[in-house]
Design a protein around this motif. Sequence first.
Motif, mmCIF file in Angstrom:
data_model
loop_
_atom_site.group_PDB
_atom_site.id
_atom_site.type_symbol
_atom_site.label_atom_id
_atom_site.label_comp_id
_atom_site.label_asym_id
_atom_site.label_seq_id
_atom_site.Cartn_x
_atom_site.Cartn_y
_atom_site.Cartn_z
ATOM 1 N N VAL A 314 -25.741 -8.594 -10.155
ATOM 2 C CA VAL A 314 -25.907 -9.428 -9.020
ATOM 3 C C VAL A 314 -26.628 -10.990 -9.359
ATOM 4 O O VAL A 314 -26.198 -11.676 -8.964
ATOM 5 C CB VAL A 314 -26.429 -8.789 -7.825
ATOM 6 C CG1 VAL A 314 -26.941 -9.892 -6.700
ATOM 7 C CG2 VAL A 314 -25.886 -7.598 -7.587
ATOM 8 N N PRO A 342 -21.200 -4.383 -9.387
ATOM 9 C CA PRO A 342 -21.938 -5.554 -8.416
ATOM 10 C C PRO A 342 -21.296 -6.392 -7.708
ATOM 11 O O PRO A 342 -21.514 -6.865 -6.365
ATOM 12 C CB PRO A 342 -23.006 -6.221 -9.469
ATOM 13 C CG PRO A 342 -23.104 -5.089 -10.577
ATOM 14 C CD PRO A 342 -21.809 -4.477 -10.494
ATOM 15 N N VAL A 346 -21.598 -8.203 -3.696
ATOM 16 C CA VAL A 346 -21.555 -9.626 -3.577
ATOM 17 C C VAL A 346 -20.561 -10.009 -2.356
ATOM 18 O O VAL A 346 -20.654 -10.693 -1.567
ATOM 19 C CB VAL A 346 -21.251 -10.252 -4.919
ATOM 20 C CG1 VAL A 346 -20.943 -11.796 -4.551
ATOM 21 C CG2 VAL A 346 -22.483 -10.165 -5.713
#
Length: 358
Positions: A314, A342, A346
């Motif tokens: 991230v 990740p 997001v």
Amino acid sequence: MVDWDLAGRTARRLVKPGPPTSREEATAVVAELHRAAATAVAHVEELTGLRPVPGGPQPTVAVVDRPGWVDANTAGMSALLDPLAAGLQAATGKAPGALATAVGSRVTGVQAGGVLAFLCTRVLGQYEVFGSGGRLLLVAPNIVETERRLGVDPTDFRLWVCLHEATHQLQFTAVPWLRGHLEEQMTLFVESTDLDSDVLLDRLQEVLRSVVGALRGSEVDTDAPQGLMALVTHPEQRAVLDRITAVMSLVEGHAEYVMDNVGPDVVPSVRVLRKRFAQRRKGRSPLDRVLRRLLGLEQKMQQYADGRVFVAGVVDLVGMDGFNQVWASPENLPHRDELLEPARWVTRVLETRPAFPG
């Protein structure tokens, strides 16, 4: 379900002594750990961008020996688990009889003491979330023993350990809802069980017996359900456990990310520390690896790895400010299936850009 006083006495009786040190050396270690803990806070705040909530509780640092760690953890586990056990009895409408309570709690107390005696030789530090809450514990004999075994610079290693624990301290002082969220998930875990307290006690004793048996060199069925999973039977419990696993992976991975990314300006030998420490986590013997599995520690090692993948991923995608949106609300916490992807987190979370006061 557990006589925690007996567990503590048993652990203290079984605990192995720490590494040989002179009184002068022990005094110097304690002083340096206090300095390292104080130094670590500023580095963690600078890297993460997190700050304690103004007016919140002021955490303290305690440098303890192995019996001191046992005392802290029996108190903490009692404060967390005893109300959950009472809630289970209330939910099922069935409490064990007086004899079963007296005998069963003593049996599990002795077995839990054996487990604590094993763990207290391995834990380097911890932030007390439950129990007294707010204390950062550093287990001096374990830190000294580990740095000697790894052959690393003591000053660097002590600061490196403190960076990890100070990150946990900051997580819970900068994000006030985090502790309550974990407590709520623990309560939901118990409420969703379809076992009465007698059956749950039996299963808990089975897990503890297998651990104590391994400590004594007995054969262990390594294909049997391990650790906490041995107590999970209901689909709703598995869903709650997935949420608990995700948040614990987050906080552990975040701490791992911080301790490795402060850089050599802060910890000159940080790359050497990581390489040698990774070998330690694989377990030092077949028995050690079996015990880790039985205790659920292998799952914890996976939490470190998955959580670090998530945090690093991230941060690479959206920077530290973007990552810090994870602390805005429980809804922003990663789902378990997002830990290794990740970009999915997001996409899900940062579309709304919730405001986190960083």
